[in-house]
Design a protein around this motif. Structure first.
Motif, PDB file in Angstrom:
ATOM      1  N   VAL A 148      43.002 -50.044  19.174  1.00 39.14           N
ATOM      2  CA  VAL A 148      42.530 -49.125  18.340  1.00 39.14           C
ATOM      3  C   VAL A 148      42.719 -47.764  18.460  1.00 39.14           C
ATOM      4  CG1 VAL A 148      40.172 -48.530  17.147  1.00 39.14           C
ATOM      5  CG2 VAL A 148      40.657 -50.749  18.034  1.00 39.14           C
ATOM      6  N   LEU A 149      43.222 -46.887  17.398  1.00 38.91           N
ATOM      7  CA  LEU A 149      43.493 -45.688  17.586  1.00 38.91           C
ATOM      8  C   LEU A 149      42.297 -44.714  16.870  1.00 38.91           C
ATOM      9  CD1 LEU A 149      47.160 -45.340  16.563  1.00 38.91           C
ATOM     10  CD2 LEU A 149      46.409 -45.616  18.876  1.00 38.91           C
ATOM     11  N   ILE A 150      41.693 -43.828  17.656  1.00 38.09           N
ATOM     12  CA  ILE A 150      40.601 -42.964  17.253  1.00 38.09           C
ATOM     13  C   ILE A 150      41.127 -41.609  17.487  1.00 38.09           C
ATOM     14  CG2 ILE A 150      38.852 -44.557  17.644  1.00 38.09           C
ATOM     15  CD1 ILE A 150      37.897 -43.119  20.139  1.00 38.09           C
ATOM     16  N   GLY A 151      40.385 -40.850  16.338  1.00 38.16           N
ATOM     17  CA  GLY A 151      40.836 -39.328  16.407  1.00 38.16           C
ATOM     18  C   GLY A 151      40.522 -38.578  15.064  1.00 38.16           C
ATOM     19  N   ASN A 173      42.892 -48.467  12.939  1.00 37.01           N
ATOM     20  CA  ASN A 173      42.531 -46.947  13.360  1.00 37.01           C
ATOM     21  C   ASN A 173      41.368 -46.585  12.795  1.00 37.01           C
ATOM     22  OD1 ASN A 173      43.314 -45.106  11.200  1.00 37.01           O
ATOM     23  ND2 ASN A 173      45.419 -46.295  11.312  1.00 37.01           N
ATOM     24  N   LEU A 174      40.857 -45.588  13.173  1.00 37.84           N
ATOM     25  CA  LEU A 174      39.321 -45.279  12.925  1.00 37.84           C
ATOM     26  C   LEU A 174      39.151 -43.525  13.051  1.00 37.84           C
ATOM     27  CD1 LEU A 174      36.625 -46.159  12.120  1.00 37.84           C
ATOM     28  CD2 LEU A 174      35.876 -45.918  14.525  1.00 37.84           C
ATOM     29  N   LEU A 196      43.323 -39.861  20.258  1.00 38.85           N
ATOM     30  CA  LEU A 196      44.423 -38.728  19.998  1.00 38.85           C
ATOM     31  C   LEU A 196      43.863 -37.518  19.559  1.00 38.85           C
ATOM     32  CD1 LEU A 196      46.650 -41.317  17.452  1.00 38.85           C
ATOM     33  CD2 LEU A 196      46.853 -41.017  19.953  1.00 38.85           C
ATOM     34  N   THR A 197      44.310 -36.767  20.181  1.00 40.72           N
ATOM     35  CA  THR A 197      43.911 -35.521  19.909  1.00 40.72           C
ATOM     36  C   THR A 197      45.035 -34.333  19.868  1.00 40.72           C
ATOM     37  OG1 THR A 197      42.358 -33.560  20.676  1.00 40.72           O
ATOM     38  CG2 THR A 197      43.828 -34.662  22.399  1.00 40.72           C
ATOM     39  N   MET A 198      44.633 -33.015  19.192  1.00 42.40           N
ATOM     40  CA  MET A 198      45.855 -32.131  18.972  1.00 42.40           C
ATOM     41  C   MET A 198      45.330 -30.695  19.000  1.00 42.40           C
ATOM     42  SD  MET A 198      47.947 -31.800  15.363  1.00 42.40           S
ATOM     43  CE  MET A 198      48.704 -33.614  15.598  1.00 42.40           C
TER      44      MET A 198
END
Length: 269
Positions: A148-151, A173-174, A196-198
């Motif tokens: 599960v991808l979160i961001g 993903n959420l 995930l961040t940026m």
């Protein structure tokens, strides 16, 4: 007078995706705007090879080929040498390494990459899964996913989900929004959660382009640095509470991020 584009000829006795993928990966290392690819698939005869090499010699390009049939490989080498055309055997050295190291013989069957085996159907299922459970559409996906991808919005969750799905990984993903509570399904089950961040500046630029594409004003709160900082603080708080690994995707290609996630997933097995 405008310069003619350089040509790279992709040749295969199957589809040719392997050679094209290698060429595209190489092209990224160069200023290749003037380079055009031309693909020849399902080559069956030496006459076809002669015609392709002749075209390449006139067009002053080179050839990248994946030919598993020995007679076609030899024909390519001979024709390329005769016409002074550079021809790169993409599969040959790797196949020879297998032969020399493991004393094994290749199947010499074109198109094995696309054989309809269990891996193929697993990839198709994973792609359908990624589409169905994209962007938090259905919380059941959080229970069924392997990853599960979160961001926050525009941190490459969807393209990364699809890329991983092509590797056979079931991904949901959420999006994380300060105004929306995290669903309980996120904390349930045995799956790998990845945050995930940026960087705020890059995220603002990406969101501004998104607003532009949608015909919305650039001054919308969605792309403002104040809003982005608030979202990132909230997302960081959630990720810390979950104790999940976090990847900063600011300067990372999707392939690199996916490789890291697949490595983590394998460690869980």
């Amino acid at each position: 007078m405008e310069n003619k584009p350089h040509r790279i000829y992709i040749c295969s006795d199957a589809v040719g995706e392997t050679a094209e993928a290698v060429v595209n990966a190489t092209m990224r290392q160069f200023a290749s705007e003037q380079v055009k690819l031309k693909r020849f698939s399902h080559i069956k005869t030496e006459d076809e090879i002669a015609e392709i090499v002749e075209e390449a010699s006139i067009g002053q390009g080179f050839i990248a080929y994946t030919l598993v049939q020995p007679e076609l490989r030899e024909a390519m080498k001979e024709e390329a040498l005769r016409r002074s055309v550079r021809a790169i055997d993409v599969l040959g050295p790797m196949m020879q390494a297998f032969i020399d190291t493991f004393n094994d013989s290749p199947k010499r069957k074109p198109g094995l990459l696309h054989t309809l085996d269990d891996d193929y159907f697993r990839r198709i299922e994973a792609i359908e899964f990624a589409v169905k459970y994209d962007d938090g559409k259905d919380m059941r996906g959080l229970l069924l996913a392997q990853v599960v991808l979160i961001g926050v919005s525009r941190t490459s969750k969807t393209p990364l989900s699809i890329y991983l799905a092509h590797k056979g990984v079931r991904v949901a993903n959420l999006p994380l929004l300060p105004e929306v509570k995290v669903p309980p399904e996120l904390k349930e089950g045995n799956k790998l959660i990845v945050g995930l961040t940026m960087s705020p500046d890059q995220l603002s630029g990406i969101r501004t382009e998104r607003l532009k594409a949608m015909g919305l004003p650039f001054s919308a709160q969605y792309a403002s640095l104040e809003r982005i900082h608030a979202e990132l603080r909230y997302a960081d708080m959630i990720m810390q509470s979950l104790r999940c690994p976090v990847i900063d995707v600011t300067e990372k290609a999707i392939e690199e991020t996916a490789g890291t996630i697949i490595g983590w997933l394998q460690e869980m097995v």
